[in-house]
Design an enzyme around this catalytic site. Structure first.
Site, PDB file in Angstrom:
ATOM      1  N   GLY A   1       0.762  -1.237   0.000  1.00 14.00           N
ATOM      2  CA  GLY A   1       0.000   0.000   0.000  1.00 14.00           C
ATOM      3  C   GLY A   1       0.794   1.288   0.000  1.00 14.00           C
TER       4      GLY A   1
ATOM      5  N   GLU B   1       4.239   3.868   6.106  1.00 11.88           N
ATOM      6  CA  GLU B   1       3.023   3.066   5.962  1.00 11.88           C
ATOM      7  C   GLU B   1       1.948   3.874   5.251  1.00 11.88           C
ATOM      8  OE1 GLU B   1       1.631   0.354   5.461  1.00 11.88           O
ATOM      9  OE2 GLU B   1       1.738  -0.630   7.414  1.00 11.88           O
ATOM     10  N   ASP B   2       1.027   3.182   4.597  1.00  6.19           N
ATOM     11  CA  ASP B   2      -0.061   3.883   3.926  1.00  6.19           C
ATOM     12  C   ASP B   2      -1.140   4.314   4.911  1.00  6.19           C
ATOM     13  OD1 ASP B   2      -0.853   1.293   4.423  1.00  6.19           O
ATOM     14  OD2 ASP B   2      -1.919   1.038   2.518  1.00  6.19           O
TER      15      ASP B   2
ATOM     16  N   ASP C   1      -4.620   2.042  11.431  1.00  7.48           N
ATOM     17  CA  ASP C   1      -5.959   2.083  12.026  1.00  7.48           C
ATOM     18  C   ASP C   1      -5.939   1.462  13.417  1.00  7.48           C
ATOM     19  OD1 ASP C   1      -5.783  -0.574  11.066  1.00  7.48           O
ATOM     20  OD2 ASP C   1      -6.973  -0.093   9.316  1.00  7.48           O
TER      21      ASP C   1
ATOM     22  N   LYS D   1      -6.338   6.600  11.324  1.00 12.14           N
ATOM     23  CA  LYS D   1      -7.710   6.553  11.824  1.00 12.14           C
ATOM     24  C   LYS D   1      -7.677   6.497  13.352  1.00 12.14           C
ATOM     25  CE  LYS D   1      -9.725   4.089   7.862  1.00 12.14           C
ATOM     26  NZ  LYS D   1     -10.476   2.868   7.454  1.00 12.14           N
TER      27      LYS D   1
ATOM     28  N   ASP E   1      -5.998  -0.245  -1.878  1.00  8.84           N
ATOM     29  CA  ASP E   1      -6.751  -1.074  -2.820  1.00  8.84           C
ATOM     30  C   ASP E   1      -8.068  -1.569  -2.232  1.00  8.84           C
ATOM     31  OD1 ASP E   1      -6.292  -4.453  -2.260  1.00  8.84           O
ATOM     32  OD2 ASP E   1      -5.277  -2.979  -1.000  1.00  8.84           O
TER      33      ASP E   1
ATOM     34  N   ARG F   1      -5.249   0.652  -6.795  1.00 11.51           N
ATOM     35  CA  ARG F   1      -4.050   1.261  -6.212  1.00 11.51           C
ATOM     36  C   ARG F   1      -3.507   2.395  -7.079  1.00 11.51           C
ATOM     37  NH1 ARG F   1      -2.213  -1.927  -1.973  1.00 11.51           N
ATOM     38  NH2 ARG F   1      -2.611  -4.168  -2.102  1.00 11.51           N
TER      39      ARG F   1
END
Length: 202
Positions: free
Chosen positions: A71, A125-126, A129, A157, A185, A191
């Site tokens: 990601g 990191e993408d 959460d 998040k 994705d 993506r």
């Protein structure tokens, strides 16, 4: 539509420029429809701000960036283009497999060929959460004796966070929405989208 607030280095919220997202079209990926959430220009504005913060704070450390596949590959590419400090980058994955002595899944970091001892390591990191995967990664990398480990994420998040994770560099906080694009994705599709989309309630 995303609910954003004014950005500060203490919090990774921001107010995007006035953009008419309503004029942009929704897209369908697999069985779901997604509507525009953030434009590429808005994303890059925040990526550049994160890079500027890193340029200031890591200028004498020659950090090793570890971008987490799949990601974070687009975020990592754009981020490094804004970095002006000496740095190195490598790519890693979190592999899941069934533990021999356990019924649960075990996650392990794979793809690291560099010596981390004494280094400043930045995990790229993408999205963060729950923080469970990030916690496992921090624990795994910590056994390699780096001088310090910092966490850099495109999206965060806070409403879903379950672990005590310190995020050093964050581009944007978002609500608990299902998003797509800019490396993220839906079942391996989407993506490559330049903008970020959010799932529609239909």
């Amino acid at each position: 539509m995303a609910n954003f607030f004014i950005f500060s280095k203490k919090k990774c919220n921001f107010a995007p420029n006035n953009v008419n997202l309503e004029a942009m079209e929704s897209i369908k990926v697999h069985d779901k429809w997604f509507k525009p959430y953030l434009t590429e220009a808005q994303i890059l504005e925040r990526v550049k701000a994160v890079a500027e913060q890193m340029n200031e704070e890591l200028k004498d450390k020659n950090p090793l960036l570890l971008a987490v596949l799949n990601g974070a590959y687009i975020f990592a590419a754009d981020l490094t283009r804004y970095l002006t400090i000496p740095m190195e980058i490598s790519f890693v994955k979190l592999a899941s497999y069934e533990g021999v002595m356990s019924t649960g899944k075990v996650k392990e970091v794979i793809g690291i060929n560099e010596d981390l001892e004494g280094r400043t390591v930045v995990i790229v990191e993408d999205i963060v959460d729950t923080g469970r995967s990030m916690k496992r990664m921090l624990e795994s990398l910590g056994t390699r004796k780096p001088a310090e480990i910092k966490v850099c994420t495109l999206l965060f998040k806070p409403g879903k966070l379950e672990e005590d994770i310190k995020i050093d560099y964050c581009a944007m906080e978002i609500p608990n929405d299902f998003i797509l694009g800019y490396g993220l994705d839906y079942d391996q599709q989407g993506r490559q989208l330049r903008d970020i989309y959010v799932v529609e309630d239909k």
